[in-house]
Design a protein around this motif. Structure first.
Motif, PDB file in Angstrom:
ATOM      1  N   ILE A  18       0.856  -1.187   0.000  1.00 18.16           N
ATOM      2  CA  ILE A  18       0.000   0.000   0.000  1.00 18.16           C
ATOM      3  C   ILE A  18       0.889   1.234   0.000  1.00 18.16           C
ATOM      4  O   ILE A  18       1.795   1.357   0.830  1.00 18.16           O
ATOM      5  CB  ILE A  18      -0.930  -0.002   1.227  1.00 18.16           C
ATOM      6  CG1 ILE A  18      -1.764  -1.295   1.232  1.00 18.16           C
ATOM      7  CG2 ILE A  18      -1.827   1.224   1.251  1.00 18.16           C
ATOM      8  CD1 ILE A  18      -2.564  -1.513   2.496  1.00 18.16           C
ATOM      9  N   GLY A  22      -2.492   5.514   0.339  1.00 17.50           N
ATOM     10  CA  GLY A  22      -3.499   4.522   0.681  1.00 17.50           C
ATOM     11  C   GLY A  22      -3.965   3.672  -0.485  1.00 17.50           C
ATOM     12  O   GLY A  22      -4.995   3.003  -0.384  1.00 17.50           O
ATOM     13  N   ILE A  24      -3.654   0.430  -2.855  1.00 16.88           N
ATOM     14  CA  ILE A  24      -3.054  -0.892  -2.990  1.00 16.88           C
ATOM     15  C   ILE A  24      -2.458  -0.970  -4.388  1.00 16.88           C
ATOM     16  O   ILE A  24      -3.178  -0.904  -5.388  1.00 16.88           O
ATOM     17  CB  ILE A  24      -4.077  -2.012  -2.756  1.00 16.88           C
ATOM     18  CG1 ILE A  24      -4.569  -1.971  -1.305  1.00 16.88           C
ATOM     19  CG2 ILE A  24      -3.465  -3.382  -3.065  1.00 16.88           C
ATOM     20  CD1 ILE A  24      -5.594  -3.029  -0.969  1.00 16.88           C
ATOM     21  N   ILE A  92      -8.616   4.898   6.880  1.00 16.75           N
ATOM     22  CA  ILE A  92      -8.694   3.602   6.194  1.00 16.75           C
ATOM     23  C   ILE A  92      -7.891   2.591   6.998  1.00 16.75           C
ATOM     24  O   ILE A  92      -6.712   2.825   7.302  1.00 16.75           O
ATOM     25  CB  ILE A  92      -8.128   3.683   4.769  1.00 16.75           C
ATOM     26  CG1 ILE A  92      -8.801   4.799   3.976  1.00 16.75           C
ATOM     27  CG2 ILE A  92      -8.290   2.338   4.057  1.00 16.75           C
ATOM     28  CD1 ILE A  92      -8.128   5.067   2.635  1.00 16.75           C
ATOM     29  N   THR A  93      -8.506   1.490   7.339  1.00 14.37           N
ATOM     30  CA  THR A  93      -7.831   0.415   8.053  1.00 14.37           C
ATOM     31  C   THR A  93      -7.716  -0.782   7.121  1.00 14.37           C
ATOM     32  O   THR A  93      -8.726  -1.303   6.635  1.00 14.37           O
ATOM     33  CB  THR A  93      -8.601   0.027   9.321  1.00 14.37           C
ATOM     34  OG1 THR A  93      -8.713   1.166  10.177  1.00 14.37           O
ATOM     35  CG2 THR A  93      -7.899  -1.094  10.067  1.00 14.37           C
ATOM     36  N   ASP A  94      -6.492  -1.199   6.849  1.00 18.72           N
ATOM     37  CA  ASP A  94      -6.216  -2.279   5.897  1.00 18.72           C
ATOM     38  C   ASP A  94      -5.565  -3.462   6.599  1.00 18.72           C
ATOM     39  O   ASP A  94      -4.630  -3.285   7.387  1.00 18.72           O
ATOM     40  CB  ASP A  94      -5.272  -1.791   4.796  1.00 18.72           C
ATOM     41  CG  ASP A  94      -5.920  -0.823   3.838  1.00 18.72           C
ATOM     42  OD1 ASP A  94      -7.016  -1.129   3.348  1.00 18.72           O
ATOM     43  OD2 ASP A  94      -5.321   0.246   3.572  1.00 18.72           O
ATOM     44  N   LEU A 111      -8.681  -9.447   1.271  1.00 21.35           N
ATOM     45  CA  LEU A 111      -8.262  -8.116   1.690  1.00 21.35           C
ATOM     46  C   LEU A 111      -9.442  -7.416   2.339  1.00 21.35           C
ATOM     47  O   LEU A 111     -10.548  -7.413   1.784  1.00 21.35           O
ATOM     48  CB  LEU A 111      -7.812  -7.285   0.487  1.00 21.35           C
ATOM     49  CG  LEU A 111      -6.450  -7.579  -0.120  1.00 21.35           C
ATOM     50  CD1 LEU A 111      -6.345  -6.921  -1.497  1.00 21.35           C
ATOM     51  CD2 LEU A 111      -5.353  -7.062   0.787  1.00 21.35           C
ATOM     52  N   ARG A 113     -10.741  -3.748   3.827  1.00 22.54           N
ATOM     53  CA  ARG A 113     -10.506  -2.308   3.925  1.00 22.54           C
ATOM     54  C   ARG A 113     -11.727  -1.697   4.620  1.00 22.54           C
ATOM     55  O   ARG A 113     -12.853  -1.802   4.137  1.00 22.54           O
ATOM     56  CB  ARG A 113     -10.305  -1.663   2.549  1.00 22.54           C
ATOM     57  CG  ARG A 113      -9.340  -2.398   1.642  1.00 22.54           C
ATOM     58  CD  ARG A 113      -8.837  -1.515   0.506  1.00 22.54           C
ATOM     59  NE  ARG A 113      -7.844  -0.553   1.007  1.00 22.54           N
ATOM     60  CZ  ARG A 113      -7.264   0.366   0.247  1.00 22.54           C
ATOM     61  NH1 ARG A 113      -7.609   0.488  -1.031  1.00 22.54           N
ATOM     62  NH2 ARG A 113      -6.367   1.200   0.761  1.00 22.54           N
ATOM     63  N   SER A 181     -17.289  -0.868   4.888  1.00 24.73           N
ATOM     64  CA  SER A 181     -16.252  -1.896   4.819  1.00 24.73           C
ATOM     65  C   SER A 181     -16.272  -2.578   3.467  1.00 24.73           C
ATOM     66  O   SER A 181     -17.319  -2.670   2.808  1.00 24.73           O
ATOM     67  CB  SER A 181     -16.448  -2.936   5.931  1.00 24.73           C
ATOM     68  OG  SER A 181     -16.284  -2.349   7.210  1.00 24.73           O
ATOM     69  N   GLU A 202     -11.273  -7.766  12.102  1.00 28.88           N
ATOM     70  CA  GLU A 202     -10.277  -6.814  12.573  1.00 28.88           C
ATOM     71  C   GLU A 202      -9.912  -7.070  14.032  1.00 28.88           C
ATOM     72  O   GLU A 202      -8.728  -7.108  14.393  1.00 28.88           O
ATOM     73  CB  GLU A 202     -10.792  -5.386  12.410  1.00 28.88           C
ATOM     74  CG  GLU A 202      -9.809  -4.329  12.863  1.00 28.88           C
ATOM     75  CD  GLU A 202     -10.345  -2.918  12.723  1.00 28.88           C
ATOM     76  OE1 GLU A 202      -9.769  -2.003  13.352  1.00 28.88           O
ATOM     77  OE2 GLU A 202     -11.338  -2.720  11.998  1.00 28.88           O
TER      78      GLU A 202
END
Length: 598
Positions: A18, A22, A24, A92-94, A111, A113, A181, A202
């Protein structure tokens, strides 16, 4: 312009990179060496909005100006915060799910996100543009009420989301008032709602990584550097088979316009040994146990003890190298290669790396399945091959493509194979085998000391009866071939310093090879140099250089293969396991002891 300031996420099945905004930009599926469905990292130069039409996944804030990134503490979860000048911000949480459930590790090809508004009334745009067959083919897209499928040939990726699917597929900006999400993965229906599933994934993934880190035996100093390196090494393990990739990428050049572009998405037996040894030093032996499963299959399939230096992560032996003409390369610096010719090479150090990797299993009572007599006999075949090849020319550990010599570093590792087999035999009470292997090890030792020593230079040299130097000679003390206080090792260290050191960086060698003169420093060689300095008592110098190399890491604490000694810029494939190993080993050797401070 593309850079290697990239975040890494993964779960032991695949990995993704990433960028600073942000996006990918790299992800191979269904595994590390698969089709790079996100390949923008190799899509050439980008100017403004003129980037190519596929190969990335972007979630952007309309009018975004500021981006910050950090890993959630002691995890492989990356958090990116994006804001504008008007008080609007999103987060953003990846991550890739990884946690234990139903008696096994859950690590799907998925994946996740998660995006939430932080302040203001942000408008976001999602551009999800996978490509197939190394960027050649756009996917066929179908849509449902809360999902879309991206398909080509046998690979189907399903996006499930609670964001408006029309906005996502049409790339329409929309106001983000509540969290949304995205889960991209296999074509399977979720058993629960998207938000509930993503939140649970998560939480459970965060708990897994925190517990994994908690069990590490960390040094007192440089803990965060070691933790990040250890997590990333774990992400480079393909746990289905136990293989460990050298890096997640292909064809990031070792230096600008150098043509030194290689595919590192395979398991080099040399690199893997160094990885498991580094993790073992942190008391993380699970990776070694997994790798030994892989190694057992490699050795079991070897004919007459011969081993190629690199295998596919599914034990593939044919890694035929091809040029990919659909991708222009990193910053347009091709070629892009798929496969690696090294599988055809003779690299005789591989025999030592295999036996060294397996040796601990015969001594460590913690292991669920310690080494036994049958396995020892299998590794003896590797040792016999090591002895047979210890004075035979090869491509060497630096994988020279058009030149063969009797490389000292290769002979050194052949000695290590015989030496460790003697030690294992002694531990198992096999006196006759101990005598056999000790005799062979002593013979190789004498050969190296006679044929690789240069009185003129006062140092060991890189090949028998040669004149040049290479950084691999620094491993002599590390594998206990010679004592660090032996004047021959000290002389070799001093000669290497004069020849190969550039500032605080170390080159592999300083002579022309198949592609001309090397331009950048090889990071693991710098770490070998740091280790050698510490071993000979020059600890203050070692600490100073270590700190300077840590400052070359990217903003997330990671390293690639090479560093430009003039600018500190990172080059080469990424994240490079060799380099991360160096961080761990240097910290463990140089850190003050716990009992001195606590």
């Amino acid at each position: 312009m593309s850079s290697l300031d990239l975040g890494v996420i993964g779960n032991g099945s695949f990995g993704a990179l990433i960028d600073e905004e942000g996006r990918i930009v790299w992800c191979c599926l269904p595994r590390f060496d698969g089709d790079p469905v996100f390949h923008d990292l190799l899509n050439g130069k980008r100017e403004g909005d003129g980037e190519r039409d596929r190969g990335f996944w972007e979630i952007s804030l309309v009018g975004q100006k500021h981006v910050t990134r950090e890993y959630r503490t002691n995890t492989a979860i990356l958090v990116t915060t994006i804001s504008d000048d008007n008080g609007n911000a999103i987060e953003i949480t990846d991550f890739a799910p990884r946690f234990a459930t139903r008696g096994r590790m859950f690590q799907p090809m998925s994946l996740v996100r998660r995006v939430r508004p932080v302040s203001g009334t942000p408008r976001v745009k999602v551009r999800l543009r996978p490509g197939f067959n190394y960027g050649k083919i756009a996917p066929t897209v179908t849509r449902g009420s809360n999902h879309a499928r991206f398909m080509h040939s046998g690979l189907v990726l399903r996006l499930t989301t609670n964001a408006p699917i029309t906005y996502v597929l049409d790339e329409t900006s929309f106001q983000l008032k509540t969290p949304v999400s995205f889960i991209l993965g296999p074509d399977e229906t979720l058993s629960d709602g998207i938000e509930e599933t993503a939140r649970k994934f998560e939480e459970d993934t965060e708990f897994y990584w925190r517990q994994w880190v908690r069990r590490l035996a960390l040094p007192l100093e440089w803990q965060q550097a070691v933790i990040r390196a250890a997590i990333t090494l774990k992400l480079c393990c393909y746990e289905e088979t136990g293989a460990i990739v050298a890096a997640m990428t292909t064809s990031i050049p070792e230096a600008a316009e150098s043509g030194r572009n290689w595919d590192y998405r395979f398991c080099w037996l040399r690199d893997a040994f160094f990885v498991i040894r580094a993790l073992n030093s942190l008391a993380e032996v699970e990776t070694m146990e997994n790798y030994l499963r892989y190694l057992g299959n490699v050795v079991g399939g070897a004919q007459d003890g011969h081993l190629q230096p690199v295998f596919g992560i599914g034990l593939e032996t044919d890694l035929t190298e091809h040029i990919v003409d659909t991708l222009p390369g990193y910053r347009g610096m091709g070629p892009v290669r798929r496969g690696n010719q090294a599988y055809e090479h003779l690299q005789h150090d591989v025999y030592g790396n295999v036996v060294l990797a397996a040796a601990q299993s015969f001594f460590d009572d913690r292991l669920l399945r310690p080494g036994n007599l049958e396995e020892f006999e299998a590794y003896e075949k590797v040792g016999e091959r090591a002895y047979a090849m210890h004075n035979v020319p090869d491509a060497g550990m630096w994988e020279l493509r058009t030149r063969a010599r009797t490389h000292t570093s290769s002979s050194l590792m052949c000695w290590a194979a015989c030496d460790r087999l003697a030690r294992i035999a002694g531990h198992m009470g096999l006196e006759d085998r101990e005598t056999h292997w000790r005799g062979l090890a002593d013979e190789i030792h004498q050969t190296i000391c006679t044929r690789a020593w240069s009185e003129e230079k006062g140092a060991f040299v890189e090949s028998f009866e040669g004149e040049a130097l290479d950084a691999g000679l620094l491993l002599m003390a590390e594998v206990n071939f010679i004592s660090p206080d032996d004047k021959r090792f000290v002389g070799t260290l001093e000669a290497i310093e004069k020849s190969l050191r550039r500032g605080n960086h170390m080159f592999r060698y300083a002579s022309a090879d198949d592609f001309g003169m090397p331009q950048n420093a090889f990071n693991i060689c710098t770490f070998w140099y740091i280790d050698a300095l510490a071993r000979v008592g020059r600890t203050d110098e070692a600490r100073e250089i270590f700190e300077s190399i840590l400052s070359c890491r990217n903003s997330l604490g990671l390293l690639s293969e090479d560093t430009d000694p003039a600018t500190g810029e990172l080059w080469g494939n990424y994240p490079q396991t060799y380099s991360l190993v160096g961080i761990i080993n240097a910290a463990m050797r140089l850190s003050r002891k716990w009992e001195e401070e606590v």
